[in-house]
Design a protein around this motif. Sequence first.
Motif, mmCIF file in Angstrom:
data_model
loop_
_atom_site.group_PDB
_atom_site.id
_atom_site.type_symbol
_atom_site.label_atom_id
_atom_site.label_comp_id
_atom_site.label_asym_id
_atom_site.label_seq_id
_atom_site.Cartn_x
_atom_site.Cartn_y
_atom_site.Cartn_z
ATOM 1 N N GLY A 1 27.202 51.150 16.823
ATOM 2 C CA GLY A 1 25.907 51.534 17.351
ATOM 3 C C GLY A 1 25.961 52.840 18.105
ATOM 4 O O GLY A 1 26.590 53.814 17.666
ATOM 5 N N ASP A 2 25.312 52.865 19.256
ATOM 6 C CA ASP A 2 25.218 54.098 20.049
ATOM 7 C C ASP A 2 26.410 54.305 20.973
ATOM 8 O O ASP A 2 26.522 55.363 21.599
ATOM 9 N N ALA A 3 27.274 53.305 21.089
ATOM 10 C CA ALA A 3 28.420 53.405 21.999
ATOM 11 C C ALA A 3 29.723 53.283 21.221
ATOM 12 O O ALA A 3 29.790 52.630 20.168
ATOM 13 N N ASP A 4 30.764 53.915 21.734
ATOM 14 C CA ASP A 4 32.085 53.809 21.112
ATOM 15 C C ASP A 4 32.628 52.396 21.239
ATOM 16 O O ASP A 4 32.194 51.609 22.091
ATOM 17 N N MET A 5 33.591 52.077 20.409
ATOM 18 C CA MET A 5 34.310 50.804 20.517
ATOM 19 C C MET A 5 34.970 50.730 21.887
ATOM 20 O O MET A 5 35.635 51.686 22.321
ATOM 21 N N PRO A 6 34.775 49.626 22.637
ATOM 22 C CA PRO A 6 35.461 49.498 23.920
ATOM 23 C C PRO A 6 36.970 49.656 23.757
ATOM 24 O O PRO A 6 37.554 49.225 22.760
ATOM 25 N N LEU A 7 37.609 50.271 24.745
ATOM 26 C CA LEU A 7 39.036 50.574 24.642
ATOM 27 C C LEU A 7 39.896 49.327 24.466
ATOM 28 O O LEU A 7 40.961 49.373 23.851
ATOM 29 N N GLU A 8 39.417 48.201 25.015
ATOM 30 C CA GLU A 8 40.215 46.979 24.932
ATOM 31 C C GLU A 8 40.065 46.266 23.587
ATOM 32 O O GLU A 8 40.697 45.229 23.350
ATOM 33 N N MET A 9 39.245 46.796 22.695
ATOM 34 C CA MET A 9 39.015 46.171 21.392
ATOM 35 C C MET A 9 39.533 47.081 20.282
ATOM 36 O O MET A 9 39.268 48.282 20.288
ATOM 37 N N ASP A 10 40.267 46.500 19.329
ATOM 38 C CA ASP A 10 40.764 47.318 18.223
ATOM 39 C C ASP A 10 40.965 46.518 16.944
ATOM 40 O O ASP A 10 41.696 46.944 16.046
ATOM 41 N N SER A 11 40.318 45.352 16.836
ATOM 42 C CA SER A 11 40.569 44.516 15.668
ATOM 43 C C SER A 11 39.373 43.630 15.356
ATOM 44 O O SER A 11 38.489 43.426 16.195
ATOM 45 N N ILE A 12 39.360 43.095 14.139
ATOM 46 C CA ILE A 12 38.363 42.102 13.755
ATOM 47 C C ILE A 12 38.444 40.902 14.685
ATOM 48 O O ILE A 12 37.417 40.343 15.102
ATOM 49 N N ASP A 13 39.647 40.507 15.036
ATOM 50 C CA ASP A 13 39.832 39.340 15.896
ATOM 51 C C ASP A 13 39.152 39.527 17.248
ATOM 52 O O ASP A 13 38.580 38.578 17.797
ATOM 53 N N ASP A 14 39.175 40.739 17.783
ATOM 54 C CA ASP A 14 38.492 40.998 19.048
ATOM 55 C C ASP A 14 36.989 40.783 18.904
ATOM 56 O O ASP A 14 36.332 40.246 19.809
ATOM 57 N N ILE A 15 36.424 41.203 17.786
ATOM 58 C CA ILE A 15 34.989 41.015 17.554
ATOM 59 C C ILE A 15 34.679 39.531 17.379
ATOM 60 O O ILE A 15 33.659 39.035 17.874
ATOM 61 N N VAL A 16 35.551 38.809 16.683
ATOM 62 C CA VAL A 16 35.362 37.369 16.512
ATOM 63 C C VAL A 16 35.267 36.673 17.863
ATOM 64 O O VAL A 16 34.358 35.866 18.107
ATOM 65 N N HIS A 17 36.176 36.998 18.763
ATOM 66 C CA HIS A 17 36.161 36.347 20.084
ATOM 67 C C HIS A 17 34.952 36.779 20.905
ATOM 68 O O HIS A 17 34.412 35.986 21.697
ATOM 69 N N LEU A 18 34.486 38.010 20.708
ATOM 70 C CA LEU A 18 33.258 38.446 21.371
ATOM 71 C C LEU A 18 32.072 37.594 20.911
ATOM 72 O O LEU A 18 31.243 37.167 21.733
ATOM 73 N N TYR A 19 32.005 37.297 19.623
ATOM 74 C CA TYR A 19 30.878 36.519 19.109
ATOM 75 C C TYR A 19 31.004 35.032 19.438
ATOM 76 O O TYR A 19 29.995 34.331 19.540
ATOM 77 N N ILE A 20 32.204 34.551 19.613
ATOM 78 C CA ILE A 20 32.362 33.189 20.140
ATOM 79 C C ILE A 20 31.765 33.122 21.539
ATOM 80 O O ILE A 20 31.032 32.178 21.889
ATOM 81 N N ALA A 21 32.052 34.133 22.362
ATOM 82 C CA ALA A 21 31.483 34.193 23.712
ATOM 83 C C ALA A 21 29.968 34.348 23.655
ATOM 84 O O ALA A 21 29.242 33.759 24.484
ATOM 85 N N LEU A 22 29.462 35.121 22.688
ATOM 86 C CA LEU A 22 28.016 35.277 22.527
ATOM 87 C C LEU A 22 27.353 33.933 22.245
ATOM 88 O O LEU A 22 26.328 33.591 22.858
ATOM 89 N N LEU A 23 27.924 33.166 21.330
ATOM 90 C CA LEU A 23 27.342 31.865 20.997
ATOM 91 C C LEU A 23 27.402 30.904 22.177
ATOM 92 O O LEU A 23 26.481 30.116 22.400
ATOM 93 N N ARG A 24 28.473 30.965 22.944
ATOM 94 C CA ARG A 24 28.554 30.118 24.140
ATOM 95 C C ARG A 24 27.455 30.471 25.129
ATOM 96 O O ARG A 24 26.901 29.608 25.809
ATOM 97 N N LYS A 25 27.129 31.756 25.208
ATOM 98 C CA LYS A 25 26.113 32.200 26.156
ATOM 99 C C LYS A 25 24.710 31.848 25.668
ATOM 100 O O LYS A 25 23.843 31.456 26.454
#
Length: 262
Positions: free
Chosen positions: A58-82
């Motif tokens: 999108g409009d922002a760069d990839m966060p520095l702590e993220m560099d893999s598909i697995d990082d995005i997967v865990h982000l979306y697990i947290a999204l669903l929990r929220k």
Amino acid sequence: MQHSKISIGNIELDYLQGGEGPTLLYLHGINGLEASRDALEALAAHFRVIAPVHPGFGDADMPLEMDSIDDIVHLYIALLRKLRPNHVILVGVSVGGWIAAELASKLIGVVDRLILVSPVGIKVGPVDRLDIPDIFAITEAELRRRIYHDPARHDFNPEAFEDRELLAVARRRETLALITWEPYMHNPKLKDRLRHIEAPALVVRGASDELVSDDYARAFSDRIPGARIVEIAGAGHLPDEEQAVRLADQIVEFAGKQEAMA
């Protein structure tokens, strides 16, 4: 569809939402979320659609702590929990299909239906040959030819874009290279994890797709218990762009059939 933001840890995640009904989480493909808008609008007539913008797309760069598909997967697990949906229909296109398959292999009992559109993410052929053509080693024209049924309708003319739009295109490509390059377009462990998916699953392939072959799509489908596969005519790798209504109809039909069987 309305733009929204949600905070997950130190990440501000942009997403589109709209519609009413069962919750459908839509994970976009290589061209970003806006390219899927027609499909999202069609789906919002039947579902409560939530469609996040993958980090770095999108409009922002990839966060520095993220560099893999697995990082995005865990982000979306947290999204669903929220967001706390009891159940979710999960749709993923292209690289979004990879993310969706990873999610479905982990979120047992949460994903009610799984629809993978032109998915990548597994290795099925010989180790010395790519299953997915190297999209970073071909020209823009060749890439369009491979991903679109009608590439002439999707010509890329940089002069027609504003600087911020060109920057967004460059950012998406940089992020895609970061998360899919090593190993190229797959997680070596995902192929075996697909057997853990319990949700009824549908694999959709554009009939003119020259990135995800018919054999590859069928190999993906065969590894998910009970999954079936369909093709959409007049579409390449991104049916959400070329055949948005047909794709939405396939998703609605599949979800409706499964609902009736429940």
